[in-house]
Design a protein around this motif. Structure first.
Motif, PDB file in Angstrom:
ATOM      1  N   HIS A 111      63.535  -7.849 105.942  1.00  0.00           N
ATOM      2  CA  HIS A 111      64.036  -8.260 107.254  1.00  0.00           C
ATOM      3  C   HIS A 111      65.557  -8.114 107.339  1.00  0.00           C
ATOM      4  CE1 HIS A 111      63.439 -10.142 111.130  1.00  0.00           C
ATOM      5  NE2 HIS A 111      64.545 -10.819 110.911  1.00  0.00           N
ATOM      6  N   ASN A 114      66.396  -4.284 107.402  1.00  0.00           N
ATOM      7  CA  ASN A 114      65.984  -3.630 108.642  1.00  0.00           C
ATOM      8  C   ASN A 114      66.851  -4.039 109.828  1.00  0.00           C
ATOM      9  OD1 ASN A 114      63.964  -2.217 107.418  1.00  0.00           O
ATOM     10  ND2 ASN A 114      62.304  -3.496 108.164  1.00  0.00           N
ATOM     11  N   ASN A 115      67.460  -5.205 109.781  1.00  0.00           N
ATOM     12  CA  ASN A 115      68.289  -5.677 110.884  1.00  0.00           C
ATOM     13  C   ASN A 115      69.775  -5.517 110.629  1.00  0.00           C
ATOM     14  OD1 ASN A 115      66.344  -6.730 112.865  1.00  0.00           O
ATOM     15  ND2 ASN A 115      65.724  -7.992 111.144  1.00  0.00           N
ATOM     16  N   ARG A 133      63.628   2.979 107.683  1.00  0.00           N
ATOM     17  CA  ARG A 133      63.463   1.544 107.503  1.00  0.00           C
ATOM     18  C   ARG A 133      62.084   1.329 106.892  1.00  0.00           C
ATOM     19  NH1 ARG A 133      66.865  -1.719 111.485  1.00  0.00           N
ATOM     20  NH2 ARG A 133      68.290  -0.176 112.293  1.00  0.00           N
ATOM     21  N   TYR A 134      61.801   0.073 106.525  1.00  0.00           N
ATOM     22  CA  TYR A 134      60.498  -0.219 105.925  1.00  0.00           C
ATOM     23  C   TYR A 134      59.687  -1.103 106.855  1.00  0.00           C
ATOM     24  CZ  TYR A 134      56.868  -1.971 102.905  1.00  0.00           C
ATOM     25  OH  TYR A 134      55.648  -2.292 102.380  1.00  0.00           O
ATOM     26  N   HIS A 135      58.424  -0.767 107.004  1.00  0.00           N
ATOM     27  CA  HIS A 135      57.455  -1.633 107.675  1.00  0.00           C
ATOM     28  C   HIS A 135      56.096  -1.332 107.066  1.00  0.00           C
ATOM     29  CE1 HIS A 135      54.981  -3.613 110.669  1.00  0.00           C
ATOM     30  NE2 HIS A 135      56.081  -4.277 111.003  1.00  0.00           N
ATOM     31  N   ASN A 143      58.340   5.486 105.599  1.00  0.00           N
ATOM     32  CA  ASN A 143      59.018   4.299 105.087  1.00  0.00           C
ATOM     33  C   ASN A 143      60.116   4.678 104.111  1.00  0.00           C
ATOM     34  OD1 ASN A 143      57.991   1.924 106.260  1.00  0.00           O
ATOM     35  ND2 ASN A 143      56.120   2.082 105.041  1.00  0.00           N
TER      36      ASN A 143
END
Length: 178
Positions: A111, A114-115, A133-135, A143
Motif C-alpha cells: 500500500h 503503490n501510493n 505497481r503490485y496488485h 505486476n
C-alpha cells in the motif's frame, strides 16, 4: 547511526532508547560464564527480561518489527517509505487481524509503495518502457516482479493478500499519509 540506503541494513538494531549493546555471542564458547553474564545484562538492558521473567509482549513486538524490516528490505523500500509503513505497521493489533504477521507486513508495504509517486523515479522499479505497481488480482507479468517474488518466497497466497489489502485499505488511506 543512520542507515546507508545503498547497503543492506543490519538484521538487529536497538528498538529501545538504550543504545548499549552487549555482544555476548562474540565471546568464545569456552567462556560460558561470561557469555551467560553478558546475555543476562543484554536482557536487562533491552527490557526483555529479568532473571526468570521475560517480557513476552516486548519480545513479540521486536520480532514483528524485525520481520517487517526484512520484508521491507527485500522490497527495496526507501527510508521514507519504510518509516511511514513501519509507523503504521507497529500500531496494528495483530490479534484482532488474526492473520500471519508476514502477510500484514507485505500488505502495508504494498500500500505504501503503490501510493508513493516517488516509486516511479526509482531505477530498481523500472521495467522495460515503464513502471509497474503490485496488485494481487493482476497477472504476474503486469505486476512489479520484485513484489511477486517476495510474496512467493514467503509463501503468501494471492487470495490472502487481496483479503488483507481490502481489510487494511480504509485504515491505511486515513492514517498513513498524515
Amino acid at each position: 547511526m543512520p542507515f546507508d540506503e545503498n547497503h543492506s541494513e543490519p538484521i538487529v538494531s536497538p528498538d529501545t532508547n538504550n543504545w548499549t549493546d552487549f555482544h555476548y555471542h562474540e565471546l568464545p564458547r569456552h567462556e560460558y560464564q561470561k557469555r551467560k553474564k553478558y546475555r543476562r545484562l543484554a536482557r536487562y538492558n533491552t527490557g526483555i527480561g529479568h532473571g526468570d521473567w521475560s517480557n513476552q509482549e516486548l519480545l513479540r513486538h521486536m520480532e514483528n518489527l524485525h520481520r517487517f524490516d526484512a520484508i521491507a528490505g527485500q522490497l527495496k523500500m526507501d527510508r521514507s517509505q519504510k518509516k511511514r509503513a513501519r509507523k503504521h505497521y507497529s500500531s496494528l493489533d495483530f490479534r484482532g487481524l488474526g492473520r500471519r504477521v508476514e502477510l500484514v507486513a507485505f500488505c502495508v508495504c504494498v500500500h505504501v509503495c503503490n501510493n508513493d509517486d516517488r516509486i516511479f523515479s526509482d531505477p530498481y522499479r523500472r521495467h522495460g518502457n515503464g513502471w509497474k505497481r503490485y496488485h494481487p488480482q493482476q497477472n504476474d507479468e503486469n505486476n512489479d516482479p520484485l513484489f511477486v517474488n517476495v510474496a512467493e518466497s514467503i509463501g503468501l497466497e494471492e487470495d490472502d493478500i487481496q483479503s488483507m489489502m481490502s481489510r487494511l485499505r480504509h485504515d491505511l488511506d486515513d492514517r498513513l499519509f498524515q
